[in-house]
Structure formats: structure tokens, C-alpha cells
Design a protein around this motif. Structure first.
Motif, short mmCIF file in Angstrom:
data_model
loop_
_atom_site.label_atom_id
_atom_site.label_comp_id
_atom_site.label_asym_id
_atom_site.label_seq_id
_atom_site.Cartn_x
_atom_site.Cartn_y
_atom_site.Cartn_z
N ASN A 1 3.97 0.81 5.47
CA ASN A 1 2.86 1.68 5.12
C ASN A 1 1.53 0.96 5.27
O ASN A 1 1.40 0.05 6.08
CB ASN A 1 3.04 2.19 3.68
CG ASN A 1 4.29 3.05 3.54
OD1 ASN A 1 4.58 3.87 4.38
ND2 ASN A 1 5.03 2.82 2.47
N CYS A 2 0.55 1.35 4.49
CA CYS A 2 -0.75 0.70 4.53
C CYS A 2 -0.66 -0.70 3.92
O CYS A 2 -0.06 -0.89 2.86
CB CYS A 2 -1.77 1.54 3.76
SG CYS A 2 -3.41 0.80 3.68
N SER B 1 -3.22 -2.24 -11.41
CA SER B 1 -2.09 -1.34 -11.14
C SER B 1 -2.64 0.00 -10.68
O SER B 1 -3.71 0.44 -11.11
CB SER B 1 -1.24 -1.15 -12.41
OG SER B 1 -1.99 -0.52 -13.44
N PHE B 2 -1.92 0.62 -9.78
CA PHE B 2 -2.28 1.95 -9.29
C PHE B 2 -1.01 2.57 -8.71
O PHE B 2 -0.22 1.87 -8.07
CB PHE B 2 -3.36 1.86 -8.21
CG PHE B 2 -3.95 3.20 -7.86
CD1 PHE B 2 -4.96 3.75 -8.65
CD2 PHE B 2 -3.50 3.91 -6.76
CE1 PHE B 2 -5.50 4.97 -8.33
CE2 PHE B 2 -4.04 5.14 -6.43
CZ PHE B 2 -5.04 5.68 -7.22
N PRO B 3 -0.78 3.86 -8.95
CA PRO B 3 0.44 4.50 -8.45
C PRO B 3 0.62 4.31 -6.94
O PRO B 3 -0.30 4.57 -6.16
CB PRO B 3 0.25 5.97 -8.81
CG PRO B 3 -0.68 5.96 -9.98
CD PRO B 3 -1.60 4.80 -9.75
N GLY B 4 1.78 3.82 -6.54
CA GLY B 4 2.08 3.66 -5.12
C GLY B 4 1.58 2.37 -4.50
O GLY B 4 1.78 2.13 -3.32
N VAL B 5 0.91 1.51 -5.31
CA VAL B 5 0.36 0.26 -4.79
C VAL B 5 1.12 -0.92 -5.38
O VAL B 5 1.32 -0.99 -6.59
CB VAL B 5 -1.15 0.12 -5.12
CG1 VAL B 5 -1.67 -1.23 -4.62
CG2 VAL B 5 -1.93 1.27 -4.49
N GLU B 6 1.55 -1.85 -4.52
CA GLU B 6 2.20 -3.06 -4.97
C GLU B 6 1.29 -4.25 -4.67
O GLU B 6 0.70 -4.34 -3.60
CB GLU B 6 3.54 -3.26 -4.25
CG GLU B 6 4.58 -2.19 -4.56
CD GLU B 6 5.87 -2.44 -3.81
OE1 GLU B 6 5.96 -3.48 -3.11
OE2 GLU B 6 6.79 -1.62 -3.92
N VAL B 7 1.18 -5.17 -5.62
CA VAL B 7 0.39 -6.38 -5.43
C VAL B 7 1.34 -7.58 -5.38
O VAL B 7 2.17 -7.75 -6.26
CB VAL B 7 -0.63 -6.58 -6.58
CG1 VAL B 7 -1.41 -7.87 -6.37
CG2 VAL B 7 -1.57 -5.38 -6.66
N HIS B 8 1.22 -8.38 -4.33
CA HIS B 8 2.05 -9.57 -4.18
C HIS B 8 1.14 -10.78 -4.07
O HIS B 8 0.21 -10.80 -3.26
CB HIS B 8 2.93 -9.45 -2.93
CG HIS B 8 3.85 -8.28 -2.97
ND1 HIS B 8 5.13 -8.35 -3.47
CD2 HIS B 8 3.67 -6.98 -2.57
CE1 HIS B 8 5.70 -7.17 -3.39
NE2 HIS B 8 4.83 -6.31 -2.85
N ARG B 9 1.40 -11.81 -4.87
CA ARG B 9 0.54 -12.97 -4.92
C ARG B 9 1.36 -14.26 -4.88
O ARG B 9 2.37 -14.36 -5.54
CB ARG B 9 -0.29 -12.93 -6.20
CG ARG B 9 -1.27 -14.08 -6.35
CD ARG B 9 -2.05 -13.92 -7.63
NE ARG B 9 -2.99 -15.01 -7.82
CZ ARG B 9 -3.78 -15.13 -8.87
NH1 ARG B 9 -3.74 -14.21 -9.80
NH2 ARG B 9 -4.59 -16.14 -8.98
#
Length: 251
Positions: free
Chosen positions: A46-47, A7-15
Motif C-alpha cells: 500500500n502507501c 496512532s491512526f486507523p490503518g497506519v503502522e509505524v515501524h522504527r
């Protein structure tokens, strides 16, 4: 799917699950990934980081634009295009704004691709200490050595056992991992021949979730690989085991 331990602010992980014996299920998973990624691009252009060849191929086939596209390759792209997605990922190198790899030797191999990527950098797998260390994980009183992972000749465990004759007499090697073949029996036979059979200890199998609290008990972890394929000679900076050991506070 297991919970993503990141987890990190502003980062989404999709799996999504892409490995399955059924070709239809694999294809369905890929289509769902492409659809979901296309929707995310419409909402948040975004990125985007596409992970390894399968992620790169999904990113190439999704609709919509991204602000910045990064391809992260945990391993090199094999010369013989082994794997369903590698040849497509190789062609897509020039489409990414940035290529990231986990160690410098692999980055040089990526730069040698034709055509080369626009830009590449090395991002080392630097772990943070696991929460288990804040929960009172305790080392064993006497010095101890652990190995965890696949148990086979590729992991140099025979070399480790042979070296134990030079270890202090009270130091044992504790081995955690699946043993699908007769290699464990070979190691025990070798240990017995060397008079070390009581010091080579095969421990029960552990799930990934159980691993770090157990590894944190030990003082030294062995993480060895024989260079049996194109990728392993360059694995020192990217192999997961050293970083799992470091996360557990083990040398």
C-alpha cells in the motif's frame, strides 16, 4: 526503543535504531530494516512513507513494490551532501510519487533540486492537544515563561535574558535542558550583571515523557534559533519545540 507516540486507523509505524558508535551495529540495523520493509511490501503493498534520508535509502534498497511512495523530509537536503545518506536521498527524489516537507520555504528548496521531485506539498506539523491537558494540568498562578531544549548560544537564550529588563518585575524565565558546557554559567553571570539573577531559573533535566505535563504549567514558551546553518533559517514551520508547546496548550 521508546514507544512511538502516534496512532491512526490503518497506519503502522515501524522504527529501528540506526545511530550507534559501532559501525557493525548500524549496518545490522539497516539490513534488518531493509528485510522487514521488503516483507511488509509483500504482505501490504500500500502507501509507504519513508522518513528523512535514512528512511529513503532503506526504501530504495528494499525489494518489492509499493502502491504509493512518499518521502517525508523534516529538514532540507544540504548542498554539500553532509551525512551518510543525503546524496542517495537526493538522487531518489524523482522516484517518489510525492515529497512532503514541514514548511513552505523548505518545499521551495526541494523544488529547486536538479532534477526536481515529481510532486511536492507542505504538511505542517499541527499538533493535537496532549492528554495531560485532560488530566487537570494547572497553570502557575503568576505569569511565567519557559524554555526547554538544548542550552547554548544557538538558542538565543542570551537575547532572552537581555530582554528581561523590559519584562514585568515578577516574571521569571525557567530553563529546562542539558547543560554540557559553560554556557549556563555565562547566562547566570549576564543575569547577575543585569540584576536579574534571581529571575533566571535553571530547572532539573526532564525526559521527553515528563516534558509536556511540566511545560503545561507555564504561560509562554520561548522557541528561538539563530540561523547558524543552512537548515535553521527555514525552521519556523518545522522546529519541534513550537509544536510541543502548542500540544501542552502553551502560547
Amino acid at each position: 526503543q521508546p514507544k512511538i507516540e502516534f496512532s491512526f486507523p490503518g497506519v503502522e509505524v515501524h522504527r529501528f535504531r540506526t545511530e550507534h558508535r559501532s559501525k557493525l551495529i548500524r549496518l545490522t540495523s539497516l539490513v534488518l530494516m531493509i528485510v522487514k520493509l521488503s516483507m511488509l511490501r509483500l504482505w501490504h503493498p500500500n502507501c509507504e512513507i519513508d522518513f528523512d534520508p535514512v528512511g529513503v535509502v532503506v526504501g530504495e534498497r528494499a525489494f518489492g513494490a509499493t502502491g504509493i511512495t512518499i518521502h517525508h523530509h523534516h529538514e532540507i537536503l544540504f548542498e554539500d551532501n553532509r551525512g551518510r545518506y543525503i546524496s542517495r536521498a537526493r538522487k531518489a527524489l524523482v522516484n517518489a510519487d510525492l515529497i512532503t516537507v514541514a514548511d513552505e520555504d523548505r518545499r521551495k528548496l526541494m523544488e529547486a533540486e536538479d532534477p526536481p521531485p515529481r510532486r511536492s506539498i507542505t504538511v505542517r506539523n499541527t499538533p493535537v492537544l496532549a492528554d495531560v491537558l485532560n488530566e487537570g494540568a494547572r497553570r502557575k498562578k503568576s505569569f511565567s515563561v519557559v524554555y526547554f531544549g538544548s542550552v547554548g548560544p544557538a538558542q538565543c537564550l542570551d537575547t532572552a535574558v537581555k530582554s528581561m529588563s523590559d519584562w514585568p518585575d515578577d516574571v521569571c524565565l525557567h530553563i529546562y535542558g542539558a547543560r554540557p558546557n559553560g554556557y549556563a554559567a555565562e547566562l547566570l553571570k549576564m543575569a547577575k550583571t543585569l540584576g536579574l539573577n534571581e529571575r533566571v531559573v535553571f530547572e532539573p533535566w526532564l525526559s521527553t515523557r515528563q516534558l509536556l505535563p511540566v511545560v503545561a504549567q507555564y504561560h509562554l514558551a520561548l522557541t528561538l534559533l539563530r540561523p547558524l546553518n543552512d537548515n535553521w533559517p527555514y525552521s519556523a514551520g518545522a522546529s519541534n519545540k513550537p509544536f510541543q508547546a502548542m500540544a501542552a496548550g502553551v502560547t
